[in-house]
Design a protein around this motif. Structure first.
Motif, PDB file in Angstrom:
ATOM      1  N   SER A  60      -5.642   9.722  -2.985  1.00 55.98           N
ATOM      2  CA  SER A  60      -5.359  10.215  -4.541  1.00 55.98           C
ATOM      3  C   SER A  60      -4.909  11.757  -4.688  1.00 55.98           C
ATOM      4  CB  SER A  60      -5.245   9.353  -5.455  1.00 55.98           C
ATOM      5  OG  SER A  60      -5.383   9.453  -6.805  1.00 55.98           O
ATOM      6  N   GLU A  61      -6.713  12.227  -3.913  1.00 52.12           N
ATOM      7  CA  GLU A  61      -6.774  13.359  -3.654  1.00 52.12           C
ATOM      8  C   GLU A  61      -6.432  14.099  -3.045  1.00 52.12           C
ATOM      9  OE1 GLU A  61     -11.652  13.465  -3.612  1.00 52.12           O
ATOM     10  OE2 GLU A  61     -11.991  12.339  -4.957  1.00 52.12           O
ATOM     11  N   VAL A  66     -13.687  -1.995  -3.112  1.00 51.68           N
ATOM     12  CA  VAL A  66     -15.353  -1.669  -2.517  1.00 51.68           C
ATOM     13  C   VAL A  66     -14.732  -1.300  -1.561  1.00 51.68           C
ATOM     14  CG1 VAL A  66     -15.580  -3.977  -3.648  1.00 51.68           C
ATOM     15  CG2 VAL A  66     -15.179  -4.029  -1.071  1.00 51.68           C
ATOM     16  N   GLY A  67     -15.712  -0.474  -1.308  1.00 49.32           N
ATOM     17  CA  GLY A  67     -16.655   0.348  -0.238  1.00 49.32           C
ATOM     18  C   GLY A  67     -15.286   0.955   0.860  1.00 49.32           C
ATOM     19  N   ALA A  68     -15.123   1.285   1.985  1.00 51.60           N
ATOM     20  CA  ALA A  68     -13.607   1.618   2.980  1.00 51.60           C
ATOM     21  C   ALA A  68     -13.069   2.157   1.557  1.00 51.60           C
ATOM     22  CB  ALA A  68     -13.612   0.903   4.045  1.00 51.60           C
ATOM     23  N   SER A  69     -12.774   0.885   1.577  1.00 58.53           N
ATOM     24  CA  SER A  69     -11.156   1.050   0.716  1.00 58.53           C
ATOM     25  C   SER A  69     -11.485   1.363  -0.193  1.00 58.53           C
ATOM     26  CB  SER A  69     -10.557  -0.897   0.073  1.00 58.53           C
ATOM     27  OG  SER A  69     -10.828  -0.965  -0.313  1.00 58.53           O
ATOM     28  N   LEU A  70     -12.199   1.335  -1.402  1.00 57.80           N
ATOM     29  CA  LEU A  70     -12.767   2.746  -2.394  1.00 57.80           C
ATOM     30  C   LEU A  70     -12.376   3.745  -1.951  1.00 57.80           C
ATOM     31  CD1 LEU A  70     -13.629   3.331  -5.354  1.00 57.80           C
ATOM     32  CD2 LEU A  70     -15.152   2.996  -5.618  1.00 57.80           C
ATOM     33  N   TRP A  71     -13.319   4.410  -1.176  1.00 58.84           N
ATOM     34  CA  TRP A  71     -13.636   5.583  -0.556  1.00 58.84           C
ATOM     35  C   TRP A  71     -11.786   6.470   0.068  1.00 58.84           C
ATOM     36  CZ3 TRP A  71     -11.875   8.084   4.567  1.00 58.84           C
ATOM     37  CH2 TRP A  71     -12.922   9.207   4.518  1.00 58.84           C
ATOM     38  N   ALA A  72     -11.736   5.611   0.834  1.00 60.83           N
ATOM     39  CA  ALA A  72      -9.942   5.806   0.798  1.00 60.83           C
ATOM     40  C   ALA A  72      -9.077   6.384  -0.414  1.00 60.83           C
ATOM     41  CB  ALA A  72      -9.545   4.517   1.838  1.00 60.83           C
ATOM     42  N   ALA A  73      -9.077   5.046  -1.254  1.00 57.43           N
ATOM     43  CA  ALA A  73      -8.301   5.666  -2.155  1.00 57.43           C
ATOM     44  C   ALA A  73      -8.391   6.780  -3.085  1.00 57.43           C
ATOM     45  CB  ALA A  73      -8.363   4.165  -3.388  1.00 57.43           C
ATOM     46  N   GLN A  74      -9.806   6.869  -3.229  1.00 56.21           N
ATOM     47  CA  GLN A  74     -10.264   8.035  -4.125  1.00 56.21           C
ATOM     48  C   GLN A  74      -9.966   9.507  -3.320  1.00 56.21           C
ATOM     49  OE1 GLN A  74     -14.473   7.339  -4.138  1.00 56.21           O
ATOM     50  NE2 GLN A  74     -14.091   6.842  -6.012  1.00 56.21           N
ATOM     51  N   PHE A 107       3.194   9.835  -6.360  1.00 51.79           N
ATOM     52  CA  PHE A 107       2.886   8.581  -5.097  1.00 51.79           C
ATOM     53  C   PHE A 107       1.707   8.705  -4.225  1.00 51.79           C
ATOM     54  CE2 PHE A 107       7.341   8.460  -6.148  1.00 51.79           C
ATOM     55  CZ  PHE A 107       7.623   7.584  -6.304  1.00 51.79           C
ATOM     56  N   VAL A 108       1.029   7.935  -3.849  1.00 48.53           N
ATOM     57  CA  VAL A 108      -0.322   7.966  -3.192  1.00 48.53           C
ATOM     58  C   VAL A 108      -0.067   8.831  -1.784  1.00 48.53           C
ATOM     59  CG1 VAL A 108      -2.642   6.598  -2.244  1.00 48.53           C
ATOM     60  CG2 VAL A 108      -1.719   6.209  -5.050  1.00 48.53           C
ATOM     61  N   PHE A 109       0.894   8.137  -1.364  1.00 47.34           N
ATOM     62  CA  PHE A 109       1.510   8.285  -0.151  1.00 47.34           C
ATOM     63  C   PHE A 109       2.671   9.180  -0.028  1.00 47.34           C
ATOM     64  CE2 PHE A 109      -1.626   4.851   0.641  1.00 47.34           C
ATOM     65  CZ  PHE A 109      -2.324   5.790   1.410  1.00 47.34           C
ATOM     66  N   PRO A 110       2.742  10.316  -0.555  1.00 49.18           N
ATOM     67  CA  PRO A 110       4.898  10.277  -0.163  1.00 49.18           C
ATOM     68  C   PRO A 110       5.832  10.638   0.808  1.00 49.18           C
ATOM     69  CG  PRO A 110       2.543  12.073  -1.061  1.00 49.18           C
ATOM     70  CD  PRO A 110       1.857  10.883  -0.277  1.00 49.18           C
ATOM     71  N   LYS A 111       4.343  10.727   1.832  1.00 52.34           N
ATOM     72  CA  LYS A 111       5.432  11.085   2.728  1.00 52.34           C
ATOM     73  C   LYS A 111       6.106   9.699   3.828  1.00 52.34           C
ATOM     74  CE  LYS A 111       4.753  11.590   8.948  1.00 52.34           C
ATOM     75  NZ  LYS A 111       3.219  11.986   8.972  1.00 52.34           N
ATOM     76  N   TYR A 112       5.523   8.755   2.789  1.00 57.51           N
ATOM     77  CA  TYR A 112       6.124   7.241   2.884  1.00 57.51           C
ATOM     78  C   TYR A 112       7.158   6.800   2.266  1.00 57.51           C
ATOM     79  CZ  TYR A 112       3.855   7.740   7.366  1.00 57.51           C
ATOM     80  OH  TYR A 112       3.133   8.203   9.188  1.00 57.51           O
ATOM     81  N   ALA A 134       0.696  -0.992  -0.312  1.00 54.87           N
ATOM     82  CA  ALA A 134      -0.166  -0.456  -0.174  1.00 54.87           C
ATOM     83  C   ALA A 134       1.182   1.298   0.125  1.00 54.87           C
ATOM     84  CB  ALA A 134      -0.949   0.118   0.985  1.00 54.87           C
ATOM     85  N   VAL A 135       1.980   0.879   0.712  1.00 52.66           N
ATOM     86  CA  VAL A 135       2.348   2.973   1.083  1.00 52.66           C
ATOM     87  C   VAL A 135       3.228   2.397   0.149  1.00 52.66           C
ATOM     88  CG1 VAL A 135       4.776   3.346   1.663  1.00 52.66           C
ATOM     89  CG2 VAL A 135       3.168   2.425   3.395  1.00 52.66           C
ATOM     90  N   GLY A 136       3.970   1.653  -0.859  1.00 56.06           N
ATOM     91  CA  GLY A 136       4.767   2.098  -2.450  1.00 56.06           C
ATOM     92  C   GLY A 136       3.357   2.468  -3.453  1.00 56.06           C
ATOM     93  N   LEU A 137       2.302   2.492  -3.467  1.00 60.70           N
ATOM     94  CA  LEU A 137       1.449   2.552  -4.661  1.00 60.70           C
ATOM     95  C   LEU A 137       1.793   3.680  -5.030  1.00 60.70           C
ATOM     96  CD1 LEU A 137      -1.873   1.115  -3.088  1.00 60.70           C
ATOM     97  CD2 LEU A 137      -0.435   0.459  -4.579  1.00 60.70           C
ATOM     98  N   SER A 138       1.413   4.404  -6.854  1.00 60.74           N
ATOM     99  CA  SER A 138       1.551   5.237  -7.258  1.00 60.74           C
ATOM    100  C   SER A 138       0.387   5.523  -8.036  1.00 60.74           C
ATOM    101  CB  SER A 138       2.757   5.220  -8.349  1.00 60.74           C
ATOM    102  OG  SER A 138       1.741   4.040  -9.584  1.00 60.74           O
ATOM    103  N   LYS A 139       0.096   6.570  -8.540  1.00 56.52           N
ATOM    104  CA  LYS A 139      -1.036   7.031  -8.955  1.00 56.52           C
ATOM    105  C   LYS A 139      -1.661   6.114 -10.211  1.00 56.52           C
ATOM    106  CE  LYS A 139      -2.196  12.031  -6.437  1.00 56.52           C
ATOM    107  NZ  LYS A 139      -2.214  13.458  -6.808  1.00 56.52           N
ATOM    108  N   ASP A 140      -0.759   6.225 -10.594  1.00 54.96           N
ATOM    109  CA  ASP A 140      -0.443   5.005 -12.150  1.00 54.96           C
ATOM    110  C   ASP A 140      -1.010   3.493 -11.968  1.00 54.96           C
ATOM    111  OD1 ASP A 140       0.292   6.609 -13.524  1.00 54.96           O
ATOM    112  OD2 ASP A 140       2.553   6.303 -13.640  1.00 54.96           O
TER     113      ASP A 140
END
Length: 158
Positions: free
Chosen positions: A61-62, A50-58, A68-73, A11-17
């Motif tokens: 990303s915003e 789905v659900g909370a994970s979709l909400w959190a990803a949105q 990166f999704v989590f640039p602090k890490y 999760a920490v290593g996710l990029s917006k791509d």
């Protein structure tokens, strides 16, 4: 992490791509990156959101002004899951339960799917676990639609 079965380092290593939020089946992609390796070859996968994970990803990303999704890490050189783990564990212990750690969320998702009598090979495909049988490497694996169906059902019992 809560409804994805991802390891925190994934999760920490996710990029917006890696996020496909406008897809017919919103999902994310877990692949090896220069800044984050994967634990096993079966860790490479697509995970429906789905659900909370979709909400959190949105929201993540915003909120991120970075690639990166989590640039602090995470940056182009390294994903720092140890730092994020310490921060998240501290928050969980202070706000939820002193017995819970971030990795518990991965196990809880597996338990929810088990309680729905989800086939173990679908659970493994979602979480990136591998039993190591020859047949596990054959074919394309389960579709996003199949994994989405089971994760959607598990969301209702979280």
């Amino acid at each position: 992490v809560i409804n994805t079965g991802m390891r925190l380092s994934e999760a920490v290593g996710l990029s917006k791509d890696d996020l496909f939020l406008s897809s017919d089946t919103p999902h994310l992609r877990v692949i090896p990156q220069p800044w984050r390796r994967l634990k096993t070859s079966s860790s490479e996968r697509l995970i429906p959101l789905v659900g909370a994970s979709l909400w959190a990803a949105q929201r993540a990303s915003e909120a991120s002004e970075s690639h990166f999704v989590f640039p602090k890490y995470c940056n182009e050189k390294k994903a720092s899951s140890n730092s994020s783990s310490a921060a998240l564990n501290k928050w969980l212990q202070c706000n939820i339960n002193s017995e819970i750690v971030i990795h518990s969320l991965r196990h809880a998702m597996r338990d929810r799917l088990r309680n729905l009598e989800c086939p173990v090979d679908i659970i493994d495909a979602i979480g990136g676990w591998c039993r190591g049988t020859i047949g596990d490497g054959y074919g394309l694996g389960y579709s996003l639609a199949v994994k989405h169906k089971w994760l959607s059902l598990s969301e209702s019992i979280s």
